[in-house]
Design an enzyme around this catalytic site. Structure first.
Site: not given
Ligand code: ADP
Length: 161
Positions: A17, A40, A91, A129
């Protein structure tokens, strides 16, 4: 002034992130990282306040980043803030389908806002996460997965559960 919004659950923020946030901060005058509740993924581990605090501490050295929490429609939030873009990290291919639908929905709701997809750095392709929570709960080392400033607090919180 160009403003971008980076939304997500950030339960908790990872170095994947953080990479997307810092790269976005080089492209826009201001970046707002907004913690949202993903319907979700209802059973988050960290409270919204903890997630915001972790992101604030992780981005303290990036002067044009601010952090917020919003429990509502992203399109509404982005328009309220006068932002021109929503930046999402991508990703793997499986991220794409849902992100594509969300981007089209947000375009319908806020036609002046563009969704921009930023491709992950290969070293963070596997990282999420959920990976952090799983590895840590089994006693694994998460030093390479989360920003150094918040690692100890995350470990403490996850192991006391
Ligand atoms: P959500 O519940 O909206 O998916 P996340 O916290 O899981 O929220 O992710 C927020 C954003 O960060 C999303 O666009 C996700 O694709 C991106 N993201 C999460 N992990 C990575 C990573 N390792 N590399 C690049 N982008 C990531």
């Amino acid at each position: 002034m160009s403003i971008a919004v980076c939304p997500g659950s950030f339960d908790p923020i990872t170095v994947g992130h953080l990479d997307i946030i810092s790269r976005t901060a080089k492209l826009f005058d201001q970046v707002i990282v907004v913690v949202m509740i993903n319907r979700k993924k209802p059973s988050g581990v960290f409270t919204p306040e903890e997630r915001v605090d972790f992101i604030r501490r992780s981005t303290a050295d990036i002067s044009n980043v601010t952090v917020d929490f919003y429990d509502g429609l992203l399109a509404e939030y982005v328009e309220k803030k006068g932002a021109v873009a929503i930046v999402k990290g991508l990703r793997v291919l499986s991220d794409y389908e849902d992100e594509f639908k969300q981007a089209l929905t947000n375009k319908k709701l806020a036609e002046n806002v563009e969704t921009i997809f930023m491709v992950t750095d290969t070293q963070y392709m596997f990282l999420s996460s959920s990976v952090v929570k799983e590895v840590c709960s089994f006693g694994g080392d998460i030093s390479d997965f989360v920003p150094a400033q918040i690692k100890d607090d995350i470990v403490k919180r996850l192991r006391e559960r």
